[in-house]
Design a protein around this motif. Structure first.
Motif, PDB file in Angstrom:
ATOM      1  N   ALA A 179       0.852  -1.194   0.000  1.00 11.48           N
ATOM      2  CA  ALA A 179       0.000   0.000   0.000  1.00 11.48           C
ATOM      3  C   ALA A 179       0.883   1.237   0.000  1.00 11.48           C
ATOM      4  CB  ALA A 179      -0.924   0.009   1.215  1.00 11.48           C
ATOM      5  N   ALA A 180       0.344   2.336  -0.514  1.00 13.25           N
ATOM      6  CA  ALA A 180       1.111   3.567  -0.608  1.00 13.25           C
ATOM      7  C   ALA A 180       1.205   4.240   0.754  1.00 13.25           C
ATOM      8  CB  ALA A 180       0.477   4.522  -1.613  1.00 13.25           C
ATOM      9  N   LEU A 181       2.359   4.801   1.033  1.00 13.25           N
ATOM     10  CA  LEU A 181       2.569   5.637   2.196  1.00 13.25           C
ATOM     11  C   LEU A 181       2.914   7.039   1.720  1.00 13.25           C
ATOM     12  CD1 LEU A 181       4.709   3.134   4.275  1.00 13.25           C
ATOM     13  CD2 LEU A 181       2.447   3.968   4.913  1.00 13.25           C
ATOM     14  N   PRO A 182       2.549   8.065   2.466  1.00 19.02           N
ATOM     15  CA  PRO A 182       2.873   9.429   2.037  1.00 19.02           C
ATOM     16  C   PRO A 182       4.327   9.796   2.330  1.00 19.02           C
ATOM     17  CG  PRO A 182       1.677   9.485   4.100  1.00 19.02           C
ATOM     18  CD  PRO A 182       1.721   8.055   3.688  1.00 19.02           C
ATOM     19  N   ILE A 183       5.198   8.807   2.413  1.00 21.16           N
ATOM     20  CA  ILE A 183       6.611   9.041   2.717  1.00 21.16           C
ATOM     21  C   ILE A 183       7.462   8.035   1.955  1.00 21.16           C
ATOM     22  CG2 ILE A 183       6.514  10.224   4.947  1.00 21.16           C
ATOM     23  CD1 ILE A 183       6.407   7.553   6.305  1.00 21.16           C
ATOM     24  N   PHE A 184       8.209   8.474   0.967  1.00 21.85           N
ATOM     25  CA  PHE A 184       9.122   7.656   0.170  1.00 21.85           C
ATOM     26  C   PHE A 184       8.395   6.517  -0.543  1.00 21.85           C
ATOM     27  CE2 PHE A 184      12.515  10.023   1.953  1.00 21.85           C
ATOM     28  CZ  PHE A 184      13.631   9.786   1.159  1.00 21.85           C
ATOM     29  N   ASN A 185       7.902   5.509   0.169  1.00 24.37           N
ATOM     30  CA  ASN A 185       7.325   4.328  -0.469  1.00 24.37           C
ATOM     31  C   ASN A 185       5.911   4.629  -0.961  1.00 24.37           C
ATOM     32  OD1 ASN A 185       9.682   3.298   0.483  1.00 24.37           O
ATOM     33  ND2 ASN A 185       8.775   1.734   1.780  1.00 24.37           N
ATOM     34  N   PHE A 230      15.010  -0.458   8.919  1.00 27.36           N
ATOM     35  CA  PHE A 230      13.702  -0.699   8.312  1.00 27.36           C
ATOM     36  C   PHE A 230      13.668  -0.265   6.852  1.00 27.36           C
ATOM     37  CE2 PHE A 230      12.757  -0.301  12.859  1.00 27.36           C
ATOM     38  CZ  PHE A 230      12.045  -1.483  13.062  1.00 27.36           C
ATOM     39  N   TYR A 231      12.805  -0.931   6.099  1.00 30.86           N
ATOM     40  CA  TYR A 231      12.574  -0.604   4.699  1.00 30.86           C
ATOM     41  C   TYR A 231      11.832   0.720   4.554  1.00 30.86           C
ATOM     42  CZ  TYR A 231      10.113  -1.182   0.160  1.00 30.86           C
ATOM     43  OH  TYR A 231       9.567  -1.002  -1.090  1.00 30.86           O
ATOM     44  N   SER A 232      10.814   0.947   5.383  1.00 34.90           N
ATOM     45  CA  SER A 232      10.049   2.189   5.323  1.00 34.90           C
ATOM     46  C   SER A 232      10.656   3.235   6.255  1.00 34.90           C
ATOM     47  CB  SER A 232       8.580   1.935   5.701  1.00 34.90           C
ATOM     48  OG  SER A 232       8.482   1.507   7.054  1.00 34.90           O
ATOM     49  N   GLU A 260       8.929  -6.420   6.477  1.00 34.54           N
ATOM     50  CA  GLU A 260       8.329  -5.695   7.600  1.00 34.54           C
ATOM     51  C   GLU A 260       6.816  -5.642   7.424  1.00 34.54           C
ATOM     52  OE1 GLU A 260       8.070  -1.021   6.416  1.00 34.54           O
ATOM     53  OE2 GLU A 260       9.999  -1.676   7.239  1.00 34.54           O
ATOM     54  N   ILE A 261       6.125  -5.429   8.530  1.00 37.79           N
ATOM     55  CA  ILE A 261       4.700  -5.137   8.503  1.00 37.79           C
ATOM     56  C   ILE A 261       4.484  -3.876   9.330  1.00 37.79           C
ATOM     57  CG2 ILE A 261       4.206  -6.665  10.468  1.00 37.79           C
ATOM     58  CD1 ILE A 261       1.471  -7.219   9.029  1.00 37.79           C
ATOM     59  N   ARG A 262       3.629  -2.988   8.816  1.00 40.59           N
ATOM     60  CA  ARG A 262       3.490  -1.653   9.394  1.00 40.59           C
ATOM     61  C   ARG A 262       2.013  -1.302   9.529  1.00 40.59           C
ATOM     62  NH1 ARG A 262       6.676   3.834   7.820  1.00 40.59           N
ATOM     63  NH2 ARG A 262       5.079   5.346   8.383  1.00 40.59           N
ATOM     64  N   TRP A 263       1.676  -0.687  10.679  1.00 37.99           N
ATOM     65  CA  TRP A 263       0.324  -0.200  10.932  1.00 37.99           C
ATOM     66  C   TRP A 263       0.377   1.314  11.142  1.00 37.99           C
ATOM     67  CZ3 TRP A 263       2.498  -4.502  13.182  1.00 37.99           C
ATOM     68  CH2 TRP A 263       1.892  -5.724  12.897  1.00 37.99           C
ATOM     69  N   ASP A 264      -0.395   2.079  10.365  1.00 38.89           N
ATOM     70  CA  ASP A 264      -0.503   3.531  10.498  1.00 38.89           C
ATOM     71  C   ASP A 264      -1.945   3.889  10.839  1.00 38.89           C
ATOM     72  OD1 ASP A 264       2.093   4.974   8.872  1.00 38.89           O
ATOM     73  OD2 ASP A 264       1.678   2.884   8.406  1.00 38.89           O
TER      74      ASP A 264
END
Length: 430
Positions: free
Chosen positions: A113-119, A219-221, A400-404
């Motif tokens: 999924a898109a993040l508003p930071i780099f990725n 981290f990747y993100s 990695e897995i990330r929750w925002d």
């Protein structure tokens, strides 16, 4: 998700099973030899393997000797039994004449999924960074020395590290190729004598714990603080003075934030690093003045600082806490950006081949536009859990897995006020 994209992810994680080292940009994770901690005398492992921390009580026969006597294995099972043989890293260029060296890396990644930071380019196999550098590190142990460094980057990360602060000007700001681009994030000369050195040109900031190069991050993100509240590069002059083994001081002048050799303001950049104990290091870094002439009514000025505490809880457990504050006004004296963030990292080294970590961020923002016109005050939270696997000295695989989530308003996350993102990349060094 299409089957072909799943196949690309599988190939990225498994087909590249052959090596990396954490890079030259700092923030390296200190890997611990469990054999050195054990009460038995294993000697130096000939193959360079390390025993994971949870296997220390196995003794020499179950850890060190089993790895070095049986040779190098492949896979998670071997690492769990103590077999972790990275070997020596391969170099494409190595040492050149007159003390110069060349190298680089390639980072390929996927995120769901898109993040508003780099990725921000989801559901694709992305070349984030194809990086080359040439460097002559100075050596002042015998007096005066002069050196320098230049970096070149191609990939989807390039547009985030160009001299965008003076857009549409900037020496590399127009080097775009669709969603990809080229950048020269560093080009500087450095001279030093004894404990004092001065860097002049275009260089990375000293602010914050995360860095632009993929080789310098666990981290990747990235954290919101890194992207929205910190500069990436500066152009100017920065002095470094090593006052003692435990104290380093920085101070210098920069032409604003993220500019090439174009005038984008007048600012002070400086800070201090303190080794408070053998296990605790504290860094305060700040920039004060005019940060840019190209936005916020043609003039953004103010104050920003980052405080980073790096604590070795044990020989294999590292805890980092970072606090950033940014407060600026525009040319009319109206508040432009006011942000405050706290990032916490906990990284556990299991062996030379395996490490696990977590990052939790609270980011409070006023005035940042996330691309959807939302600039009111909001609080954003992000939790990231990840693994670093090094099957070889030249390769790191970082799933990695990330929750925002955002309790106040939508900030541009793909699923609205909360989002779960899976990401993985592989970093090859050469």
């Amino acid at each position: 998700m299409k089957l072909t994209k799943l196949a690309l992810v599988a190939a990225l994680a498994c087909g590249t099973f052959a090596g990396n080292a954490f890079a030259d940009q700092s923030n390296d994770i200190q890997l611990v030899s469990c054999c050195e901690e054990a009460s038995c005398d294993c000697g130096e492992p000939a193959c360079g393997c390390e025993m994971p921390s949870f296997g220390c009580d196995m003794g020499c026969d179950g850890g060190c000797d089993s790895c070095c006597d049986s040779g190098c294995g492949i896979g998670a099972l071997d690492c769990l039994t103590g077999d972790c043989c990275l070997g020596d890293p391969y170099t494409l260029f190595g040492e050149l004449d007159n003390g110069w060296s060349m190298g680089g890396w390639a980072s390929l990644g996927y995120h769901s999924a898109a993040l508003p930071i780099f990725n921000d380019r989801p559901d694709e196999l992305n070349l984030h960074q194809a990086w080359l550098y040439a460097e002559k590190a100075i050596d002042t142990s015998c007096g005066f020395d002069i050196g320098g460094r230049i970096d070149y980057l191609y990939g989807i990360d390039a547009q985030n590290t160009q001299a965008f602060g003076t857009d549409p000007r900037g020496w590399d700001n127009g080097w775009d190729n669709g969603e990809y681009g080229h950048a020269l994030p560093q080009a500087y000369l450095e001279a030093g004598y004894g404990d004092l050195s001065v860097k002049v040109g275009h260089f990375y900031t000293i602010i914050g714990w995360e860095v632009v190069p993929a080789t310098g991050n666990f981290f990747y993100s990235h954290a919101y603080t890194f992207n929205y509240s910190e500069p990436f590069t500066h152009t100017g002059a920065l002095a470094t003075y090593n006052a003692s083994d435990d104290v380093t001081v920085w101070g210098g002048y920069t032409m604003g934030w993220d500019s090439g050799f174009d005038d984008n303001g007048d600012a002070f950049l400086g800070g201090i690093s303190l080794g408070l104990t053998d296990d605790l290091n504290l860094i305060y870094a700040t920039t004060i003045g005019q940060f840019g002439r190209n936005a916020f009514n043609g003039d953004e000025q103010g104050y920003m600082h980052s405080i980073v505490a790096d604590y070795a809880v044990t020989d294999s457990l590292q805890y980092i806490i970072q606090s950033d504050l940014l407060s600026t006004e525009d040319g009319a004296g109206v508040d432009a950006r006011n942000t405050f963030g706290i990032n916490q990292y906990l990284i556990k080294t299991l062996s030379d081949c395996w490490a696990v970590g977590g990052r939790f961020e609270w980011y409070n923002n006023e005035g940042i536009d996330f691309g959807n016109g939302a600039t009111a005050e909001n609080d954003i939270y992000a939790l990231t859990l990840g693994v670093n696997h090094r099957p070889h000295a030249n390769v790191t695989i970082r799933p990695e897995i990330r929750w925002d989530w955002d309790d106040d308003q939508v900030v541009g996350l793909q699923d609205g006020e909360d989002q779960t993102t899976f990401g993985i990349d592989t970093v090859f060094t050469f």
